[in-house]
Design an enzyme around this catalytic site. Sequence first.
Site, PDB file in Angstrom:
ATOM      1  N   LYS A  70       0.845  -1.197   0.000  1.00 20.77           N
ATOM      2  CA  LYS A  70       0.000   0.000   0.000  1.00 20.77           C
ATOM      3  C   LYS A  70       0.879   1.246   0.000  1.00 20.77           C
ATOM      4  O   LYS A  70       1.446   1.621   1.019  1.00 20.77           O
ATOM      5  CB  LYS A  70      -0.900   0.037   1.241  1.00 20.77           C
ATOM      6  CG  LYS A  70      -1.991   1.092   1.077  1.00 20.77           C
ATOM      7  CD  LYS A  70      -2.509   1.620   2.397  1.00 20.77           C
ATOM      8  CE  LYS A  70      -1.878   2.911   2.822  1.00 20.77           C
ATOM      9  NZ  LYS A  70      -1.971   4.035   1.891  1.00 20.77           N
ATOM     10  N   GLU A  81       9.164   1.223  11.015  1.00 17.73           N
ATOM     11  CA  GLU A  81      10.229   2.212  10.764  1.00 17.73           C
ATOM     12  C   GLU A  81       9.565   3.574  10.884  1.00 17.73           C
ATOM     13  O   GLU A  81       8.752   3.947  10.033  1.00 17.73           O
ATOM     14  CB  GLU A  81      10.821   2.027   9.360  1.00 17.73           C
ATOM     15  CG  GLU A  81      11.548   0.706   9.148  1.00 17.73           C
ATOM     16  CD  GLU A  81      12.878   0.614   9.875  1.00 17.73           C
ATOM     17  OE1 GLU A  81      13.291   1.600  10.521  1.00 17.73           O
ATOM     18  OE2 GLU A  81      13.500  -0.450   9.816  1.00 17.73           O
ATOM     19  N   CYS A 131      13.484  10.586   7.197  1.00 21.55           N
ATOM     20  CA  CYS A 131      13.476  10.113   8.595  1.00 21.55           C
ATOM     21  C   CYS A 131      14.871  10.161   9.191  1.00 21.55           C
ATOM     22  O   CYS A 131      15.024  10.267  10.407  1.00 21.55           O
ATOM     23  CB  CYS A 131      12.917   8.700   8.653  1.00 21.55           C
ATOM     24  SG  CYS A 131      13.774   7.585   7.553  1.00 21.55           S
ATOM     25  N   GLU A 156      10.067  16.107  15.223  1.00 21.40           N
ATOM     26  CA  GLU A 156      10.468  15.899  13.836  1.00 21.40           C
ATOM     27  C   GLU A 156       9.810  16.983  12.969  1.00 21.40           C
ATOM     28  O   GLU A 156       8.590  17.067  12.901  1.00 21.40           O
ATOM     29  CB  GLU A 156      10.013  14.509  13.377  1.00 21.40           C
ATOM     30  CG  GLU A 156      10.480  14.166  11.986  1.00 21.40           C
ATOM     31  CD  GLU A 156      10.057  12.756  11.556  1.00 21.40           C
ATOM     32  OE1 GLU A 156       8.887  12.396  11.749  1.00 21.40           O
ATOM     33  OE2 GLU A 156      10.903  12.020  11.019  1.00 21.40           O
TER      34      GLU A 156
HETATM   35  P1  NAD Z   1       2.019   8.422   7.784  1.00 22.37           P
HETATM   36  O1  NAD Z   1       2.266   7.692   9.054  1.00 22.37           O
HETATM   37  O2  NAD Z   1       0.996   9.473   7.759  1.00 22.37           O
HETATM   38  O3  NAD Z   1       1.620   7.390   6.622  1.00 22.37           O
HETATM   39  C1  NAD Z   1       2.424   6.271   6.297  1.00 22.37           C
HETATM   40  C2  NAD Z   1       1.555   5.243   5.582  1.00 22.37           C
HETATM   41  O4  NAD Z   1       0.588   4.739   6.507  1.00 22.37           O
HETATM   42  C3  NAD Z   1       0.766   5.792   4.392  1.00 22.37           C
HETATM   43  O5  NAD Z   1       0.731   4.827   3.354  1.00 22.37           O
HETATM   44  C4  NAD Z   1      -0.617   5.994   4.982  1.00 22.37           C
HETATM   45  O6  NAD Z   1      -1.653   5.948   4.021  1.00 22.37           O
HETATM   46  C5  NAD Z   1      -0.714   4.816   5.938  1.00 22.37           C
HETATM   47  N1  NAD Z   1      -1.697   4.967   7.014  1.00 22.37           N
HETATM   48  C6  NAD Z   1      -2.234   6.100   7.498  1.00 22.37           C
HETATM   49  N2  NAD Z   1      -3.122   5.827   8.477  1.00 22.37           N
HETATM   50  C7  NAD Z   1      -3.136   4.477   8.632  1.00 22.37           C
HETATM   51  C8  NAD Z   1      -3.824   3.587   9.494  1.00 22.37           C
HETATM   52  N3  NAD Z   1      -4.690   4.021  10.409  1.00 22.37           N
HETATM   53  N4  NAD Z   1      -3.577   2.257   9.387  1.00 22.37           N
HETATM   54  C9  NAD Z   1      -2.682   1.790   8.483  1.00 22.37           C
HETATM   55  N5  NAD Z   1      -2.012   2.598   7.629  1.00 22.37           N
HETATM   56  C10 NAD Z   1      -2.227   3.922   7.703  1.00 22.37           C
HETATM   57  O7  NAD Z   1       3.448   8.957   7.349  1.00 22.37           O
HETATM   58  P2  NAD Z   1       3.817   9.917   6.129  1.00 22.37           P
HETATM   59  O8  NAD Z   1       3.358  11.291   6.462  1.00 22.37           O
HETATM   60  O9  NAD Z   1       3.382   9.291   4.844  1.00 22.37           O
HETATM   61  O10 NAD Z   1       5.425   9.830   6.165  1.00 22.37           O
HETATM   62  C11 NAD Z   1       6.202  10.607   7.011  1.00 22.37           C
HETATM   63  C12 NAD Z   1       6.662   9.866   8.235  1.00 22.37           C
HETATM   64  O11 NAD Z   1       7.330   8.646   7.866  1.00 22.37           O
HETATM   65  C13 NAD Z   1       7.692  10.625   9.050  1.00 22.37           C
HETATM   66  O12 NAD Z   1       7.387  10.560  10.432  1.00 22.37           O
HETATM   67  C14 NAD Z   1       9.003   9.892   8.778  1.00 22.37           C
HETATM   68  O13 NAD Z   1       9.976  10.016   9.769  1.00 22.37           O
HETATM   69  C15 NAD Z   1       8.535   8.498   8.618  1.00 22.37           C
HETATM   70  N6  NAD Z   1       9.539   7.724   7.872  1.00 22.37           N
HETATM   71  C16 NAD Z   1      10.298   6.796   8.538  1.00 22.37           C
HETATM   72  C17 NAD Z   1      11.273   6.082   7.863  1.00 22.37           C
HETATM   73  C18 NAD Z   1      12.131   5.063   8.571  1.00 22.37           C
HETATM   74  O14 NAD Z   1      12.705   4.228   7.891  1.00 22.37           O
HETATM   75  N7  NAD Z   1      12.235   5.086   9.885  1.00 22.37           N
HETATM   76  C19 NAD Z   1      11.476   6.310   6.506  1.00 22.37           C
HETATM   77  C20 NAD Z   1      10.696   7.260   5.860  1.00 22.37           C
HETATM   78  C21 NAD Z   1       9.720   7.967   6.556  1.00 22.37           C
END
Ligand code: NAD
Length: 450
Positions: free
Chosen positions: A153, A228, A262, A352
């Site tokens: 997804k 992650e 991240c 962050e």
């Molecule tokens: P997000 O948590 O809003 O969304 C991530 C994914 O989860 C998306 O595909 C979203 O549609 C899905 N999602 C949202 N609500 C959900 C739910 N209730 N159940 C299941 N899935 C759901 O994050 P974002 O805004 O897309 O990305 C930014 C964040 O990602 C930042 O906090 C960043 O640090 C983190 N990130 C971490 C890493 C790592 O490897 N540690 C890498 C990249 C980004």
Amino acid sequence: MKLKVVNPATERSIAELEKAGLEETDRAIAAARAAFPAWRAVKPADRARLLRRLAAIVEENGAELALLETHNVGKPLGDSRWEVGMVADVFHFYAGAVDKHRGHTIPVAGGVDMTFREPLGVVGLIVPWNFPLMLASWKLGPALACGNTAVLKPAELTPLTALRLGELALEAGLPEGVLNVVVGPGSVVGERLVDHPDVAKLGFTGSTEVGRRVMAGAARVIKRVTLELGGKSANLVFADADLEKAAAAAPSAVFGNAGQDCCARSRILVQRSAYDRFLKLLVEATGKVRVGDPEAAETEMGPLITAEHREKVASFVNGSPIFTGEVPAGPGFWFPCTLVEARPEDRVAREEVFGPVAAVIPFEDEEDAVRIANLGDYGLSGSIWTRDGARALRVARAVESGTLSVNSNTSVRAATPFGGFKQSGLGRELGMESMDGYSELKNVFISTEA
Ligand code: NAD
């Protein structure tokens, strides 16, 4: 309602897609479940061959994938090319891992004891918008190598390269149903993957807030999770470091991907005795970051992902920054490279930002540096700049982060484990370690008694 996909550098719509709902998600899970028995039974050498073919097809289509990622995320084309290169490296690495992820024989009385690595079944892979294709590959590589089938997804904002990867996987010869891509809202498609009893494991990358929700949902059925999550990494600059080199490298470590990384070293901690000298060099280096058209060869930083996200980033900048860069007039969700002086307890130094804003903080000595670096809930990555090798190792061991680099800002390689301490996550991606997360350990004892 249709899903509009927007180029953040132009604010123009570049695609309109049908949004998947519960029914489509269930169909994808059913397809993955149906494909599982045959996929797990594929001869290891053949599974490896298919992953190698997928890597080759990604490389052959690299220019198209990179351009698609740049149009969808707004990142510089050079960055997209690097990421697509890593996607191919990751599939190559896990092709090689297929027959090297082994069990053990264990000395016990009365027989032979051995362990096997079994695939889990259907895995749900949920990725964010900042590195859409690369983060998908980090999960798909080990998941498929272990013999699982997958439902991927992508984030709603950035689904295009994941969809193209789905097509390329079929071209590479992966059987239908092994890799399924479902585009839809996290609250519908994501939650269904979390709740569905036929999904054995969740590989999630995203915010700590959503990660917490995913983990809570997974607890209902004791579903496996790898998380992650967010970061607030420290870039520690000691007075004995090569200050020119450290200052020249610092901007890319926080302004790369417009800070939407991240691993961003968004806290720049500088030893007080070198503070003024380093700050001058840092401001000079930050002033050289080329912000603009993501497709131009010289561009180093593009826009942010959306207008709403830009507002959130702006809320972190109060008072007068030490430095504010230039941005194009628009359209596009531009935000300038920004340096602010901060105290460790300030919001900009704790939360962050996920944008091009760095908090510069002085420290007194080694103990103080480690203390400040370890403040807060995150522990993803970080850097240590010093010419003292023993100190570099002492500090690297003392900082509570999953990935540290010395005299370098790099964080990720296909062969090395990556993941977080504290609230930055759970489990590891990349390296052989990720194969453990996509398999279950089974122990078998055979009696040798007559
Ligand atoms: P997000 O948590 O809003 O969304 C991530 C994914 O989860 C998306 O595909 C979203 O549609 C899905 N999602 C949202 N609500 C959900 C739910 N209730 N159940 C299941 N899935 C759901 O994050 P974002 O805004 O897309 O990305 C930014 C964040 O990602 C930042 O906090 C960043 O640090 C983190 N990130 C971490 C890493 C790592 O490897 N540690 C890498 C990249 C980004």
